[in-house]
Design an enzyme around this catalytic site. Structure first.
Site, short mmCIF file in Angstrom:
data_model
loop_
_atom_site.label_atom_id
_atom_site.label_comp_id
_atom_site.label_asym_id
_atom_site.label_seq_id
_atom_site.Cartn_x
_atom_site.Cartn_y
_atom_site.Cartn_z
N GLU A 1 0.82 -1.21 0.00
CA GLU A 1 0.00 0.00 0.00
C GLU A 1 0.85 1.26 0.00
O GLU A 1 1.97 1.27 0.53
CB GLU A 1 -0.94 0.01 1.20
CG GLU A 1 -0.22 0.10 2.55
CD GLU A 1 -1.18 0.20 3.71
OE1 GLU A 1 -1.50 1.34 4.11
OE2 GLU A 1 -1.60 -0.86 4.22
N HIS B 1 -10.08 4.58 2.17
CA HIS B 1 -9.36 3.72 3.12
C HIS B 1 -9.80 2.28 3.04
O HIS B 1 -10.24 1.67 4.03
CB HIS B 1 -9.45 4.25 4.54
CG HIS B 1 -8.33 3.77 5.40
ND1 HIS B 1 -8.49 2.76 6.32
CD2 HIS B 1 -7.04 4.14 5.48
CE1 HIS B 1 -7.34 2.54 6.93
NE2 HIS B 1 -6.44 3.36 6.43
N ARG C 1 -2.36 11.13 7.04
CA ARG C 1 -2.25 10.41 5.76
C ARG C 1 -3.55 10.43 4.96
O ARG C 1 -3.54 10.13 3.77
CB ARG C 1 -1.84 8.95 6.02
CG ARG C 1 -0.41 8.81 6.49
CD ARG C 1 -0.04 7.37 6.79
NE ARG C 1 -0.08 6.54 5.59
CZ ARG C 1 -0.26 5.23 5.61
NH1 ARG C 1 -0.45 4.60 6.74
NH2 ARG C 1 -0.27 4.54 4.50
N ARG D 1 -5.57 5.71 -1.00
CA ARG D 1 -4.44 4.80 -1.14
C ARG D 1 -4.37 4.22 -2.55
O ARG D 1 -5.38 4.09 -3.23
CB ARG D 1 -4.54 3.61 -0.17
CG ARG D 1 -4.61 3.97 1.30
CD ARG D 1 -3.26 4.45 1.84
NE ARG D 1 -3.30 4.61 3.28
CZ ARG D 1 -3.73 5.69 3.91
NH1 ARG D 1 -4.17 6.72 3.22
NH2 ARG D 1 -3.73 5.76 5.22
#
Length: 175
Positions: free
Chosen positions: A134, A164, A145, A149
């Site tokens: 990831e 997420h 963050r 992703r």
């Protein structure tokens, strides 16, 4: 004694006939398979039927991780047709930046980038442990963050998750 044997013989013959019928049906379905059609046994020895000029190509392998330029048209095959696809150019610019960093091998903005993604919810195709990795996609205005992703597979496939890991789309590098 003969009267007891007759029903057993009838049952045995019926079972054999049923198995033969099932075998015939299964063999008939396989005759449309390219290998079965191209094999000498399927065409018959000495048959005057034209033989294929060349074997059909096998499915191409997924493209390698974002090597900058998109793969040539027609060379990408989704790793899982059940997942929605997204064109690489339709991703947010931050995701495209992350794909560029992945192609270069870093450096990455977060120390957790590149760690193994465990696929606990099985939203991606099942693979061996350590197959997926990831990477963070920067989220403007987020002080951490964020939730976006990119997940990559060892064979080169790439997935986008804006939420997420709640959902995934496979990234199509051709567009």
């Amino acid at each position: 004694m003969t009267s007891r044997r007759n029903p057993l013989v009838v049952v045995a013959v019926l079972i054999l006939a049923l198995l033969a019928g099932v075998g015939y049906l299964l063999a008939d379905k396989g005759s449309s398979h390219p290998k079965a059609a191209a094999s000498p046994s399927a065409a018959g020895a000495g048959s005057s039927a034209p033989k294929p000029s060349a074997p059909k190509p096998s499915a191409p392998k997924p493209s390698p991780p974002g090597g900058g330029a998109p793969a040539a048209a027609g060379t990408w095959v989704p790793a899982d047709p059940a997942l929605a696809d997204v064109c690489r150019t339709k991703l947010p610019s931050q995701a495209q930046d992350t794909l560029g960093l992945i192609a270069k091998g870093g450096p990455y903005p977060y120390n957790r980038d590149g760690i193994v993604f465990e696929n606990r919810e099985s939203r991606l195709p099942k693979k061996a442990d350590g197959y997926y990795h990831e990477f963070t996609v920067l989220t403007p205005g987020s002080n951490d963050r964020g939730t976006r992703r990119v997940v990559t597979g060892t064979a080169g496939e790439q997935y986008w998750s804006p939420d997420h890991y709640a959902t995934f789309q496979e990234i199509d590098p051709r567009c």
